[in-house]
Design a protein around this motif. Structure first.
Motif, PDB file in Angstrom:
ATOM      1  N   GLU A   1       0.829  -1.206   0.000  1.00 45.37           N
ATOM      2  CA  GLU A   1       0.000   0.000   0.000  1.00 45.37           C
ATOM      3  C   GLU A   1       0.863   1.256   0.000  1.00 45.37           C
ATOM      4  O   GLU A   1       0.547   2.249  -0.677  1.00 45.37           O
ATOM      5  N   GLN A   2       1.964   1.224   0.755  1.00 47.63           N
ATOM      6  CA  GLN A   2       2.881   2.367   0.755  1.00 47.63           C
ATOM      7  C   GLN A   2       3.516   2.559  -0.624  1.00 47.63           C
ATOM      8  O   GLN A   2       3.684   3.690  -1.086  1.00 47.63           O
ATOM      9  N   MET A   3       3.864   1.457  -1.302  1.00 47.29           N
ATOM     10  CA  MET A   3       4.460   1.553  -2.639  1.00 47.29           C
ATOM     11  C   MET A   3       3.430   2.067  -3.641  1.00 47.29           C
ATOM     12  O   MET A   3       3.785   2.830  -4.561  1.00 47.29           O
ATOM     13  N   ASP A   4       2.161   1.681  -3.489  1.00 54.27           N
ATOM     14  CA  ASP A   4       1.107   2.211  -4.360  1.00 54.27           C
ATOM     15  C   ASP A   4       0.982   3.722  -4.195  1.00 54.27           C
ATOM     16  O   ASP A   4       0.834   4.456  -5.183  1.00 54.27           O
ATOM     17  N   GLU A   5       1.042   4.191  -2.945  1.00 52.31           N
ATOM     18  CA  GLU A   5       0.962   5.636  -2.696  1.00 52.31           C
ATOM     19  C   GLU A   5       2.164   6.357  -3.295  1.00 52.31           C
ATOM     20  O   GLU A   5       2.017   7.437  -3.892  1.00 52.31           O
ATOM     21  N   LEU A   6       3.356   5.776  -3.145  1.00 55.42           N
ATOM     22  CA  LEU A   6       4.555   6.388  -3.705  1.00 55.42           C
ATOM     23  C   LEU A   6       4.480   6.425  -5.228  1.00 55.42           C
ATOM     24  O   LEU A   6       4.873   7.415  -5.858  1.00 55.42           O
ATOM     25  N   LEU A   7       3.954   5.364  -5.832  1.00 54.68           N
ATOM     26  CA  LEU A   7       3.812   5.303  -7.282  1.00 54.68           C
ATOM     27  C   LEU A   7       2.878   6.397  -7.788  1.00 54.68           C
ATOM     28  O   LEU A   7       3.199   7.114  -8.755  1.00 54.68           O
ATOM     29  N   LEU A   8       1.732   6.564  -7.135  1.00 51.78           N
ATOM     30  CA  LEU A   8       0.789   7.614  -7.530  1.00 51.78           C
ATOM     31  C   LEU A   8       1.402   8.997  -7.335  1.00 51.78           C
ATOM     32  O   LEU A   8       1.232   9.894  -8.174  1.00 51.78           O
ATOM     33  N   ARG A   9       2.098   9.151  -6.251  1.00 49.09           N
ATOM     34  CA  ARG A   9       2.705  10.449  -5.945  1.00 49.09           C
ATOM     35  C   ARG A   9       3.734  10.840  -7.000  1.00 49.09           C
ATOM     36  O   ARG A   9       3.747  11.969  -7.511  1.00 49.09           O
ATOM     37  N   CYS A  10       4.620   9.900  -7.358  1.00 49.81           N
ATOM     38  CA  CYS A  10       5.631  10.181  -8.381  1.00 49.81           C
ATOM     39  C   CYS A  10       4.983  10.403  -9.742  1.00 49.81           C
ATOM     40  O   CYS A  10       5.446  11.245 -10.529  1.00 49.81           O
ATOM     41  N   PHE A  11       3.902   9.661 -10.021  1.00 47.19           N
ATOM     42  CA  PHE A  11       3.199   9.803 -11.301  1.00 47.19           C
ATOM     43  C   PHE A  11       2.613  11.202 -11.453  1.00 47.19           C
ATOM     44  O   PHE A  11       2.849  11.886 -12.451  1.00 47.19           O
ATOM     45  N   PHE A  12       1.853  11.653 -10.453  1.00 47.23           N
ATOM     46  CA  PHE A  12       1.200  12.960 -10.549  1.00 47.23           C
ATOM     47  C   PHE A  12       2.225  14.094 -10.498  1.00 47.23           C
ATOM     48  O   PHE A  12       2.080  15.103 -11.187  1.00 47.23           O
ATOM     49  N   HIS A  13       3.256  13.921  -9.677  1.00 46.67           N
ATOM     50  CA  HIS A  13       4.268  14.980  -9.595  1.00 46.67           C
ATOM     51  C   HIS A  13       5.026  15.109 -10.912  1.00 46.67           C
ATOM     52  O   HIS A  13       5.334  16.222 -11.359  1.00 46.67           O
ATOM     53  N   ALA A  14       5.306  13.982 -11.556  1.00 45.59           N
ATOM     54  CA  ALA A  14       5.995  14.018 -12.845  1.00 45.59           C
ATOM     55  C   ALA A  14       5.133  14.696 -13.901  1.00 45.59           C
ATOM     56  O   ALA A  14       5.627  15.490 -14.707  1.00 45.59           O
TER      57      ALA A  14
ATOM     58  N   LYS B   1      14.730  19.932   5.745  1.00 48.87           N
ATOM     59  CA  LYS B   1      15.613  19.559   4.650  1.00 48.87           C
ATOM     60  C   LYS B   1      14.845  19.582   3.333  1.00 48.87           C
ATOM     61  O   LYS B   1      13.687  19.186   3.274  1.00 48.87           O
ATOM     62  N   MET B   2      15.510  20.031   2.285  1.00 46.17           N
ATOM     63  CA  MET B   2      14.889  20.108   0.959  1.00 46.17           C
ATOM     64  C   MET B   2      15.063  18.773   0.237  1.00 46.17           C
ATOM     65  O   MET B   2      16.191  18.334   0.004  1.00 46.17           O
ATOM     66  N   ASP B   3      13.966  18.112  -0.095  1.00 46.19           N
ATOM     67  CA  ASP B   3      14.023  16.925  -0.930  1.00 46.19           C
ATOM     68  C   ASP B   3      13.651  17.322  -2.361  1.00 46.19           C
ATOM     69  O   ASP B   3      13.288  18.480  -2.616  1.00 46.19           O
ATOM     70  N   PRO B   4      13.746  16.427  -3.346  1.00 50.51           N
ATOM     71  CA  PRO B   4      13.441  16.810  -4.729  1.00 50.51           C
ATOM     72  C   PRO B   4      12.050  17.398  -4.917  1.00 50.51           C
ATOM     73  O   PRO B   4      11.853  18.304  -5.727  1.00 50.51           O
ATOM     74  N   ILE B   5      11.056  16.902  -4.165  1.00 48.05           N
ATOM     75  CA  ILE B   5       9.697  17.426  -4.307  1.00 48.05           C
ATOM     76  C   ILE B   5       9.650  18.894  -3.885  1.00 48.05           C
ATOM     77  O   ILE B   5       9.117  19.750  -4.601  1.00 48.05           O
ATOM     78  N   LEU B   6      10.208  19.205  -2.722  1.00 44.07           N
ATOM     79  CA  LEU B   6      10.206  20.588  -2.251  1.00 44.07           C
ATOM     80  C   LEU B   6      11.058  21.475  -3.150  1.00 44.07           C
ATOM     81  O   LEU B   6      10.711  22.634  -3.389  1.00 44.07           O
ATOM     82  N   CYS B   7      12.175  20.936  -3.649  1.00 47.27           N
ATOM     83  CA  CYS B   7      13.013  21.726  -4.559  1.00 47.27           C
ATOM     84  C   CYS B   7      12.223  22.166  -5.781  1.00 47.27           C
ATOM     85  O   CYS B   7      12.268  23.322  -6.191  1.00 47.27           O
ATOM     86  N   ASP B   8      11.479  21.227  -6.377  1.00 46.14           N
ATOM     87  CA  ASP B   8      10.707  21.557  -7.570  1.00 46.14           C
ATOM     88  C   ASP B   8       9.573  22.518  -7.261  1.00 46.14           C
ATOM     89  O   ASP B   8       9.202  23.344  -8.094  1.00 46.14           O
TER      90      ASP B   8
ATOM     91  N   PHE C   1      11.133   8.505 -11.630  1.00 46.89           N
ATOM     92  CA  PHE C   1      12.195   8.160 -10.685  1.00 46.89           C
ATOM     93  C   PHE C   1      12.790   9.403 -10.040  1.00 46.89           C
ATOM     94  O   PHE C   1      13.121   9.417  -8.856  1.00 46.89           O
ATOM     95  N   SER C   2      12.944  10.472 -10.826  1.00 53.18           N
ATOM     96  CA  SER C   2      13.542  11.692 -10.287  1.00 53.18           C
ATOM     97  C   SER C   2      12.605  12.421  -9.341  1.00 53.18           C
ATOM     98  O   SER C   2      13.025  13.327  -8.627  1.00 53.18           O
ATOM     99  N   CYS C   3      11.326  12.042  -9.313  1.00 52.48           N
ATOM    100  CA  CYS C   3      10.364  12.657  -8.394  1.00 52.48           C
ATOM    101  C   CYS C   3      10.240  11.878  -7.088  1.00 52.48           C
ATOM    102  O   CYS C   3       9.439  12.248  -6.221  1.00 52.48           O
ATOM    103  N   CYS C   4      11.011  10.820  -6.948  1.00 46.91           N
ATOM    104  CA  CYS C   4      10.940  10.008  -5.736  1.00 46.91           C
ATOM    105  C   CYS C   4      11.620  10.748  -4.585  1.00 46.91           C
ATOM    106  O   CYS C   4      12.734  11.255  -4.734  1.00 46.91           O
ATOM    107  N   PRO C   5      10.979  10.846  -3.419  1.00 45.02           N
ATOM    108  CA  PRO C   5      11.570  11.568  -2.291  1.00 45.02           C
ATOM    109  C   PRO C   5      12.873  10.921  -1.823  1.00 45.02           C
ATOM    110  O   PRO C   5      13.120   9.737  -2.049  1.00 45.02           O
ATOM    111  N   GLU C   6      13.700  11.741  -1.168  1.00 45.20           N
ATOM    112  CA  GLU C   6      14.972  11.256  -0.643  1.00 45.20           C
ATOM    113  C   GLU C   6      14.742  10.130   0.358  1.00 45.20           C
ATOM    114  O   GLU C   6      13.856  10.183   1.201  1.00 45.20           O
ATOM    115  N   GLY C   7      15.554   9.079   0.221  1.00 42.19           N
ATOM    116  CA  GLY C   7      15.469   7.958   1.145  1.00 42.19           C
ATOM    117  C   GLY C   7      14.446   6.910   0.762  1.00 42.19           C
ATOM    118  O   GLY C   7      14.318   5.892   1.440  1.00 42.19           O
TER     119      GLY C   7
END
Length: 533
Positions: free
Chosen positions: A261-274, A383-390, A297-303
């Motif tokens: 379920e966490q991976m599904d949320e991460l997948l949707l998050r990276c999809f919409f952010h991209a 801390k700034m992660d890629p999402i916040l940077c964008d 992949f580049s929209c995936c949060p740090e860590g």
């Protein structure tokens, strides 16, 4: 070097004697390889081909292909491993780490600049100018690029991590990678990079001693960074800290959700952010593999590491077909076996509804909590992660600002949002409109024979009928009133009444219509009453 398509000259099998020579050359170039690793990389009997090609700039390159993947390439007499090889042997080369958004630039042919590096706890690897190095992304030891250092580690630190650091030869997602099976980087856990003096139990005996030269270099980096980056040492208001405490920063961010379920949320998050931040209409049609590798992949949060195989969808094609059913994207097979995103519904309701300032603040705090972005040493910094940077940083700031105080973070986020306002009328549903609310504007103007007139605009914004207001003012002021178009506008209208009628207008708007004074400008122009004798 392989950012653009290359031309293959020949493709032949490697003979036994040539294999032995190649194995000896690899052993000389990479002493870390043992006999077993050499046999795996250059097999004695399994299929091994030698491909001679010309890069897009005309360089002659020899590529060795084993098991369907390019494992080595030779340029001007020097052997280099490919990313496929480094995924099996991630510690073969000294590795430097950068942010996921930087990968897109490297794939496009750019060299790696020093401001794009992240500083690990144990410091940068020690290399000399001309050394071959691997480049990894934050949160994963799997190399995504190979480059040659343009300066030594000492020179990098002395420069304040500014300038070009590595000449990039080959990257994940480039045409040499596409010559293989096009697999994605594996998820390789990080090593313990803490320096020896920092390991073990923490004792409250004072600060850890740091080498004076390194400490000077780090201070130089801080001073040469952005002004807001240096504000990290200042103490902002404690309001955000109190909210973090109330929000439960130490709670388990995963909650009771399963890993899938966490991976599904991460997948949707990276999809919409991209889709929102990285893909434009001009990019379409876009290969689904490119969309995943260069954008999601580049929209995936740090860590965190995006792995579709561990989601409920298992495959990218299945996930994108689900997004087609949701009418978010359209995917077509433009060539046999190759799918592309051909259209995106940019107006899909996924963009969400309006948010108040307090709701935005709560979302930011929740995001920082779930992604462990609050600085461990100073809870007032994020801390700034890629999402916040964008989302909140300019391109020039993305490599210089690593942390922001809470108030600056929230302020920048609010500045990026489009303003809207909501007007509620008695007995009706609230009306939400884009833009900033225009106050009722009252002005005085001179007409013929030095006669004054009162002009009232923007009444309809607050649900007031200009014709009704004109009729009331005409009766109370005993003066003629008309409703006319506002010059220079398309649909706006204004009430015009003879004389200075602001006193009557003030009583009507404030006392009878209950319009807040802050939404009315010009009331100070009312005629002054004479002093009583």
């Amino acid at each position: 070097m392989f950012a653009k398509a290359f031309r293959v000259k020949s493709n032949t099998a490697v003979k036994g004697s040539d294999r032995r020579k190649l194995r000896a050359d690899v052993a000389a170039a990479f002493p870390a390889f043992g006999p077993e690793q050499l046999s795996e990389l250059v097999p004695g009997k399994d299929e091994l081909n030698i491909v001679k090609l010309y890069a897009h700039k005309g360089d002659a390159v020899t590529v060795y292909v084993s098991g369907g993947n390019p494992v080595l390439f030779e340029l001007k007499g020097t052997l280099y491993p490919t990313v496929y090889t480094l995924w099996s042997y991630p510690d073969l080369l000294p590795a430097f780490t950068t942010w996921p958004p930087v990968l897109e630039k490297l794939v496009g042919g750019a060299d790696l600049m020093l401001p794009g590096l992240t500083m690990p706890p144990g410091g940068l690897p020690q290399v000399q100018q001309g050394d071959l190095c691997a480049i990894t992304l934050v949160g994963n030891r799997a190399p995504v690029a190979i480059g040659v250092a343009t300066m030594s580690t000492a020179e990098m630190l002395a420069s304040g991590l500014k300038g070009r650091g590595f000449t990039v030869l080959h990257t994940y997602l480039d045409h040499l990678w596409q010559f293989g099976d096009k697999s994605s980087p594996p998820s390789i856990a990080l090593l313990d990079q803490d320096p020896p003096e920092c390991r073990g139990n923490v004792k409250e005996e004072g600060p850890v001693q740091v080498d004076s030269v390194l400490q000077g270099d780090m201070e130089c980096l801080t001073l040469q960074g952005d002004e807001e980056s240096s504000m990290a040492h200042k103490t902002p208001s404690s309001e955000a800290t109190e909210e973090l405490t109330e929000a439960g920063m130490d709670q388990d961010p995963a909650g009771s959700k399963t890993f899938q379920e966490q991976m599904d949320e991460l997948l949707l998050r990276c999809f919409f952010h991209a889709l929102k931040c990285r893909v434009t209409k001009a990019d379409l049609p876009l290969l689904t593999s490119t969309f995943l590798g260069s954008h999601m992949f580049s929209c995936c949060p740090e860590g965190q590491q995006l792995d579709i195989k561990k989601s409920s969808y298992k495959k990218l094609s299945k996930f994108l077909h689900h997004m087609m059913k949701e009418q978010i994207v359209q995917v077509k097979e433009l060539s046999k076996g190759v799918e592309s995103i051909v259209a995106v519904d940019w107006k899909h309701p996924r963009k969400g509804s309006t948010l108040s300032c307090s709701e935005v603040r709560a979302i930011i705090i929740d995001y920082a909590k779930k992604n462990n972005l609050v600085d461990a040493d100073n809870k007032n910094l994020v801390k700034m992660d890629p999402i916040l940077c964008d989302c909140i940083l300019e391109k020039a700031e993305q490599h210089t600002i690593l942390r922001l105080p809470w108030d600056k973070l929230i302020e920048r986020c609010l500045q990026r949002l489009k303003p809207a306002y909501q007007v509620t009328f008695y007995g009706q549903e609230p009306i939400v409109k884009k833009g900033k609310i225009c106050p009722i504007d009252i002005t005085l103007a001179q007409r013929a024979c030095n006669k004054k007139v009162t002009l009232i605009r923007n009444l309809e914004v607050f649900g007031l009928d200009p014709y009704s207001v004109a009729a009331i003012l005409q009766q109370r002021g005993q003066a003629s009133a008309t409703v006319t178009p506002v010059p220079g506008t398309k649909d706006a209208i204004q009430v015009q009444i003879q004389g200075n009628q602001i006193t009557h207008l003030s009583q009507l708007l404030l006392e009878e219509y209950n319009i807040p004074r802050k939404y009315i400008q010009g009331l100070e122009k009312a005629p002054k009453t004479g002093k009583k004798k």
